[in-house]
Motif scaffolding. Structure first.
Motif, short mmCIF file in Angstrom:
data_model
loop_
_atom_site.label_atom_id
_atom_site.label_comp_id
_atom_site.label_asym_id
_atom_site.label_seq_id
_atom_site.Cartn_x
_atom_site.Cartn_y
_atom_site.Cartn_z
N LYS A 165 0.82 -1.21 0.00
CA LYS A 165 0.00 0.00 0.00
C LYS A 165 0.86 1.27 0.00
O LYS A 165 0.34 2.38 0.10
N GLY A 166 2.17 1.09 -0.10
CA GLY A 166 3.06 2.24 -0.07
C GLY A 166 3.28 2.78 1.31
O GLY A 166 3.79 3.89 1.50
N ALA A 167 2.91 2.01 2.32
CA ALA A 167 3.06 2.44 3.71
C ALA A 167 4.15 1.60 4.37
O ALA A 167 4.84 0.81 3.73
N GLY A 168 4.29 1.79 5.69
CA GLY A 168 5.26 1.00 6.42
C GLY A 168 6.66 1.17 5.88
O GLY A 168 7.09 2.26 5.51
N ALA A 169 7.39 0.05 5.79
CA ALA A 169 8.79 0.10 5.37
C ALA A 169 8.96 0.55 3.93
O ALA A 169 10.06 0.89 3.51
N ALA A 170 7.87 0.60 3.15
CA ALA A 170 7.98 1.01 1.75
C ALA A 170 8.51 2.43 1.61
O ALA A 170 9.20 2.75 0.62
N VAL A 171 8.23 3.30 2.57
CA VAL A 171 8.69 4.69 2.44
C VAL A 171 10.19 4.81 2.64
O VAL A 171 10.77 5.87 2.40
N LEU A 172 10.85 3.71 3.05
CA LEU A 172 12.31 3.74 3.14
C LEU A 172 12.94 3.91 1.76
O LEU A 172 14.12 4.25 1.65
N LYS A 173 12.17 3.65 0.72
CA LYS A 173 12.68 3.89 -0.63
C LYS A 173 12.70 5.38 -0.97
O LYS A 173 13.33 5.79 -1.94
N ASP A 174 11.98 6.17 -0.21
CA ASP A 174 11.81 7.60 -0.52
C ASP A 174 11.85 8.39 0.78
O ASP A 174 10.83 8.58 1.45
N ILE A 175 13.04 8.85 1.15
CA ILE A 175 13.19 9.56 2.42
C ILE A 175 12.36 10.84 2.43
O ILE A 175 11.78 11.21 3.45
N ASP A 176 12.27 11.52 1.30
CA ASP A 176 11.48 12.74 1.24
C ASP A 176 10.02 12.46 1.58
O ASP A 176 9.36 13.24 2.28
N ALA A 177 9.50 11.33 1.08
CA ALA A 177 8.12 10.96 1.39
C ALA A 177 7.97 10.66 2.88
O ALA A 177 6.96 11.04 3.50
#
Length: 350
Positions: A111-123
């Protein structure tokens, strides 16, 4: 020296119970609180589910006064939804919140949440800012070292999130790609803690399963406290065992069968009270093996427990367990069963 998370005062070197989906419900948290957990967290709460008024998400907000201080674990990948859900919690409860970024679970990451945002620090920074600006309460983050071995960016993440005003940071010593495989790498956790720019509390998480390891990592990496997850499942005594060892350098005795069965009873009856008889008994079945781990020839009792559908029948099995493993007979197995290894906080899942 006390550890401060906003206006929440924790003891020196606090022990935190990790948020675990389908585990960290009120019955499980009750048992862990009885045996020394200093700060506990809810299960994962979806920001989208909360603003849609989903019953399951709202129910996860429930907690009891004896659980304070308590953390709400929020996850999501949309800034507006995260901010709105934080405002809802702030307006309708007297929580102190922890913003939690750390779920390697596939259904969360997809869902683009959780650990997925580690791909995008700005996010990650934008999501943190959205929550921080939407609540008066202390916000903390829990995250991993990075997405994979090629992107271990936790040092940059820690500085940037601190600049957004978070009150504490918990770091799990694995990447998302590792899931729970391999050994947790605490070296980067130590580097974050010893960064002269970092002034917020840093908690370490990963592979703490014994008092000796807790003391070793405390001294080696200088963290302000540790978070314990899987090692507490079926063994809530680990919190008091660590505290006693840190204070005295000695071990508490392994809990006898009477104490283990009493913990099972506490967990079982609170599960039934919380979820109803049928579901409470059904969901308790996953915990019996952990509570009874290490006892020889325990399979027959475990099989009986997972097939009983009435509290009276379960009680009979538990009473037989105590008779079988208490007293002189239990002394033969002591070496086998010893383990070898005020407010509220909103946590965002990254």
């Amino acid at each position: 020296m006390a550890v401060l998370i906003g206006n929440i005062v924790l003891p020196d070197f606090p022990l935190l119970l990790a948020p675990m989906e389908d585990v960290s419900d009120p019955p499980f948290r009750y048992v862990c609180k009885q045996y020394g957990a200093d700060l506990m967290y809810s299960e994962f709460i979806s920001s989208e589910g909360l603003i849609r008024d989903a019953i399951k998400s709202k129910q996860k907000l429930d907690f009891f006064e004896y659980e304070r201080p308590f953390g709400i674990q929020l996850f999501g990948g949309d800034e507006e939804a995260m901010g709105l859900s934080a405002r809802m919690i702030d307006a309708t409860t007297h929580y102190q919140e922890v913003l939690h970024f750390d779920s390697p679970v596939k259904k969360v990451v997809c869902k683009g949440a959780g650990a997925a945002v580690l791909k995008d620090i700005d996010a990650m920074v934008r999501l943190t800012r959205a929550v921080k600006q939407s609540t008066r309460l202390p916000v903390t983050v829990k995250t991993r070292l990075g997405w994979d071995d090629q992107s271990r960016n936790i040092e940059e993440v820690a500085e940037r999130l601190q600049d957004e005003g978070i009150s504490a940071l918990t770091i799990h010593g694995r990447t998302r790609a590792q899931l729970y495989k391999g050994e947790a790498d605490w070296r980067l956790i130590g580097r974050v803690k010893n960064n002269p720019r970092i002034h917020i509390p840093i908690f370490g998480n990963g592979d703490i399963d014994s008092p000796e390891k807790a003391l070793e990592y405390k001294n080696r990496y200088g963290v302000d406290g540790i978070m314990i997850g899987r090692a507490a499942i079926g063994y809530p005594w680990i919190f008091n065992e660590i505290k006693y060892f840190l204070k005295t350098g000695m071990h508490l005795e392994s809990p006898p069968i009477e104490q283990r069965v009493e913990a099972i009873r506490q967990h079982l009856y609170r599960s039934v009270e919380w979820k109803g008889t049928v579901l409470g008994i059904l969901e308790m079945r996953r915990h019996y093996s952990n509570y009874l781990r290490g006892y020889p020839n325990i399979k027959e009792f475990r099989n009986q427990l997972v097939h009983k559908n009435a509290l009276e029948e379960i009680e009979m099995v538990l009473e037989e367990l105590v008779k079988r493993y208490s007293g002189a007979e239990a002394e033969e197995f002591d070496g086998l069963i010893r383990r070898n290894e005020g407010g509220l906080i909103l946590t965002i899942d990254n």
